[in-house]
Enzyme design. Structure first.
Site, PDB file in Angstrom:
ATOM      1  N   LYS A   1       1.785   4.291  -9.813  1.00  0.00           N
ATOM      2  CA  LYS A   1       2.156   5.690 -10.169  1.00  0.00           C
ATOM      3  C   LYS A   1       1.910   6.534  -8.952  1.00  0.00           C
ATOM      4  O   LYS A   1       0.808   6.620  -8.459  1.00  0.00           O
ATOM      5  CB  LYS A   1       0.948   5.894 -11.361  1.00  0.00           C
TER       6      LYS A   1
ATOM      7  N   GLU B   1       0.697  13.626 -11.274  1.00  0.00           N
ATOM      8  CA  GLU B   1      -0.691  13.988 -11.676  1.00  0.00           C
ATOM      9  C   GLU B   1      -1.821  14.078 -10.731  1.00  0.00           C
ATOM     10  O   GLU B   1      -2.933  13.283 -10.969  1.00  0.00           O
ATOM     11  CB  GLU B   1      -1.120  13.329 -12.898  1.00  0.00           C
TER      12      GLU B   1
ATOM     13  N   ASP C   1       6.315  13.266 -22.209  1.00  0.00           N
ATOM     14  CA  ASP C   1       5.191  12.586 -22.330  1.00  0.00           C
ATOM     15  C   ASP C   1       4.831  11.855 -23.663  1.00  0.00           C
ATOM     16  O   ASP C   1       3.968  12.261 -24.207  1.00  0.00           O
ATOM     17  CB  ASP C   1       4.114  13.338 -21.615  1.00  0.00           C
TER      18      ASP C   1
ATOM     19  N   GLU D   1      -1.831   7.936 -28.178  1.00  0.00           N
ATOM     20  CA  GLU D   1      -2.604   9.300 -27.604  1.00  0.00           C
ATOM     21  C   GLU D   1      -2.253  10.357 -28.261  1.00  0.00           C
ATOM     22  O   GLU D   1      -3.005  11.206 -28.523  1.00  0.00           O
ATOM     23  CB  GLU D   1      -2.072   9.043 -25.923  1.00  0.00           C
TER      24      GLU D   1
HETATM   25  C1  BDP Z   1      -0.733  11.193 -20.078  1.00  0.00           C
HETATM   26  C2  BDP Z   1      -1.817  10.676 -20.170  1.00  0.00           C
HETATM   27  C3  BDP Z   1      -2.491  10.464 -18.891  1.00  0.00           C
HETATM   28  C4  BDP Z   1      -1.989   9.346 -17.982  1.00  0.00           C
HETATM   29  C5  BDP Z   1      -0.447   9.751 -17.746  1.00  0.00           C
HETATM   30  C6  BDP Z   1       0.339   8.601 -17.113  1.00  0.00           C
HETATM   31  O1  BDP Z   1      -2.398  11.939 -20.864  1.00  0.00           O
HETATM   32  O2  BDP Z   1      -3.610   9.919 -19.425  1.00  0.00           O
HETATM   33  O3  BDP Z   1      -2.321   9.068 -16.948  1.00  0.00           O
HETATM   34  O4  BDP Z   1       0.116   9.967 -19.140  1.00  0.00           O
HETATM   35  O5  BDP Z   1       1.199   7.959 -18.028  1.00  0.00           O
HETATM   36  O6  BDP Z   1       0.326  10.845 -21.277  1.00  0.00           O
HETATM   37  O7  BDP Z   1       0.291   8.328 -16.230  1.00  0.00           O
END
Ligand code: BDP
Length: 686
Positions: A262, A266, A339, A367
């Protein structure tokens, strides 16, 4: 008289069903029966196959089953053939998978003759979002089964090994052949020598079950862990650092699968921090792994505040890089462009990357779908996704076909599911959450299976036993059919009471459980529910048409034009693509506001119906699992009510219209639910 007899049978059932804690998953009722196994080969995997047959056989005692490994070109990879004489495969693992299928068919009353079964995807992986301290990001079933805390990491107990073995067996039984052992938000410490030793210990247990281990890596590891001045992927020392690290890993784990990354997402580090591209970063790691046969799964889950529409960013960043990746790089793409929402259209990257393998990432952990509290069977959502037509190579270029090698020639085909597994006795926190793990595995093996088939099979394996089988018609009609119906409707119900008609991401805060359409944690207009729903007195919905963010342009025709026009846009995606007035006329003649109200109300009623169904099946389920599901459904129902009340009352402040007379009045008010007055909110952001 007949009534009496029925009551007696029911009482008999109730008292004879032993409590089950769910730990056995779909692999229950193991009794040793005599079966003659003819198998000349010897390997750890074949020994497991023999053992499984011995303890799971339901056929006639004394029958002969041949396990033969001989090459057949109609069998692909670890596929298998079942015929009268037994199981045939090209590999030991193929035999093991064939044995599981044979047993599954016996237990679920399906014939087991003349079947050739080949996997849809070559790599079928779980992604564990487990942290080294034992917590799990978005995990709702307790702590990690792999990690406790770093100090403890070196200790591997017999109990750990037993649990990992049970885990590997469950995965093998549904065809899952790999696991990423740590969170995508990866700690650089993951690659520290002592942690790698633990990975080796895990890999050793998983190996005989055909499961490979993979790791998520932090792109800054060379600097943070290795002490280098930079983590620039084109820097010579950085390249060397990764090469040495990969060598170290393979010296411990010769069949290590590769890395999941990743990057620049974020707040995670990535090649863009050094002015490089995703391709530069992915290729550098791919080169380090290539010599050993390892792969890089590079995630396309990227978004930043610079982009005006978050849904557009992955496509915008990755399509220009198509053709620039090494052969052992796979782009891992979430099913939807935002997401893992309860409902999203498919991510337009599927089918659009024509020279680079793309693997779907599904989220098994709930989630955004009720954690381990709400009963939501996700298979129908995934089925909808697989069957979505991308039109990239003409009609019929479904997501399934664009990713499984049917449309594009790809060196690798792969799929990943974010695991919902933890230390909880029943592994997943909710007895029915196990069905999502099961469904993921079954679909990864065969993306053409229907949710109906999967649910039926899972119910049979998870709830039936000898006793019920002896009374099977009754069991089928009174238990299996209603419970299956409940499962099949559960996801649409969740969409109805959470986010119908294309609404998305209107959760309260980062917990992603309850409603929060008013929620604006940092009082900024971006990435908060008001950004996603765009409700105002004129209407509701996100304008992604040509007059808006133009996200529709990322879809191939005819989808682009279809989505662009509210008259042709499927109503399930209406507010995903359009901002429409409250009195917009729906196909059924209702106005949008009323339709929204009916959806929220319907969702709540569906959950109430689920409760009634479950209450009625009490005689057919052991007390422990019955009570657990019953009490979770109680909370589920209350929370569906909160969703309905919160969203309707909040949106009503903009629609300024009454809730239709035949819909139950809300029982909560916005103060109970923590609403932020929209007018005050507007003032703050202006
Ligand atoms: C989101 C989640 C987060 C993850 C992110 C991801 O809220 O906790 O780190 O995706 O997939 O859905 O990297």
């Amino acid at each position: 008289m007949k009534k009496h007899k029925e009551i007696i049978i029911l009482l008999f059932l109730i008292f004879s069903l032993e409590a089950e804690d769910g730990h056995q998953l779909w692999l229950r009722n193991q009794t040793i029966k005599h079966v003659k196994i003819v198998c000349s080969g010897h390997s750890a995997t074949l020994n497991i196959a023999r053992q499984e047959l011995k303890q799971g056989w339901l056929g006639n005692a004394g029958e002969e089953v041949n396990l033969s490994i001989k090459y057949d070109k109609s069998i692909k990879g670890d596929g298998y053939k079942l015929d009268d004489s037994g199981v045939q495969a090209n590999t030991d693992l193929g035999i093991l998978y064939g044995v599981y299928e044979l047993l599954r068919r016996q237990k679920s009353d399906q014939t087991a003759k003349d079947i050739i079964s080949n996997p849809s995807y070559e790599l079928r992986l779980l992604n564990h979002w487990d942290n080294l301290d034992g917590t799990i990001e978005r995990g709702y079933a307790g702590y990690s089964i792999f990690w406790r805390n770093e100090k403890d990491s070196l200790t591997v107990t017999e109990q750990d090994k037993l649990l990992w073995q049970e885990y590997a067996r469950a995965n093998a039984s549904i065809g899952i052949n790999g696991a990423v052992l740590n969170n995508v938000n990866a700690s650089p410490r993951m690659l520290a020598g002592e942690n790698l030793k633990k990975v080796k210990a895990i890999a050793d247990v998983l190996r005989p079950y055909g499961m490979k281990t993979y790791l998520s890596v932090n792109f800054s590891s060379p600097a943070v862990l290795g002490g280098l001045k930079t983590s620039d992927p084109l820097n010579k020392e950085v390249i060397k650092w990764w090469k040495d690290k990969v060598k170290e890993i393979y010296s411990l784990i010769p069949d290590f699968g590769g890395f999941l990354v990743k990057a620049n997402s974020e707040g995670q580090p990535g090649p863009q921090d050094f002015g490089r591209t995703h391709a530069d970063g992915a290729n550098m790691l791919a080169d380090a792994l290539n010599h050993y046969g390892g792969i890089v799964m590079w995630r396309a889950f990227v978004y930043s505040q610079k982009e005006n529409d978050r849904a557009r960013q992955a496509y915008a960043e990755f399509v220009p890089l198509d053709g620039h990746f090494r052969e052992n790089v796979i782009i891992q793409v979430k099913n939807g462009p935002v997401d893992f929402q309860p409902r999203e259209p498919f991510n337009p990257l599927f089918g659009a990357m024509k020279k680079t393998p793309v693997m779907p990432e599904l989220q098994i952990t709930q989630e955004y779908l009720g954690h381990a509290i709400q009963l939501v069977f996700l298979s129908t959502m995934w089925e909808e996704f697989f069957n979505s037509d991308t039109y990239q190579q003409g009609a019929g270029s479904t997501v399934a076909r664009c990713t499984d090698g049917s449309v594009y020639a790809q060196k690798y085909t792969a799929i990943a599911g974010v695991a919902n597994i933890g230390l909880d006795m029943n592994w997943c926190g909710h007895p029915f959450a196990q069905a999502n793990w099961y469904a993921f595995g079954r679909l990864a093996w065969n993306n053409k299976l229907t949710s109906d088939e999967i649910a039926e099979e899972w119910i049979k394996l998870t709830f039936s036993d000898q006793l019920e089988n002896s009374n099977s018609r009754d069991w089928y009609e009174q238990f299996l059919l209603p419970v299956k119906e409940l499962m099949l409707q559960s996801r649409e119900a969740a969409v109805n009471y959470m986010m119908p008609l294309g609404l998305h991401h209107i959760f309260a805060g980062h917990h992603h459980y309850g409603p929060g359409p008013w929620y604006a944690p940092d009082i900024r207009p971006d990435w908060t529910p008001p950004y996603y729903h765009q409700a105002d007195t004129n209407g509701i919905g996100f304008n992604r048409t040509r007059t808006g963010s133009n996200a529709v342009a990322q879809y191939h025709e005819p989808l682009c034009s279809q989505f662009n026009d509210p008259e042709t846009c499927p109503e399930i995606y209406l507010l995903w693509f359009h901002h429409l007035p409250w009195d917009y006329k729906m196909k059924n003649g209702r106005i949008l506001w009323d339709e929204l109200c009916y959806h929220y109300d319907k969702g709540l009623h569906q959950v109430r119906e689920f409760q009634k169904i479950w209450d009625k099946v009490e005689p057919y389920v052991d007390k422990q699992r019955f009570t657990e599901v019953q009490s979770k459904l109680r909370r589920h129902c209350r929370d569906a009510q909160i969703w309905k009340d919160g969203c309707l009352l909040y949106f009503q402040q903009f629609s300024r219209r009454p809730i239709p007379y035949d819909i139950e009045r809300p029982i909560y008010d916005l103060y109970d639910l923590g609403n932020m007055d929209p007018l005050t909110y507007k003032k703050v952001i202006e």
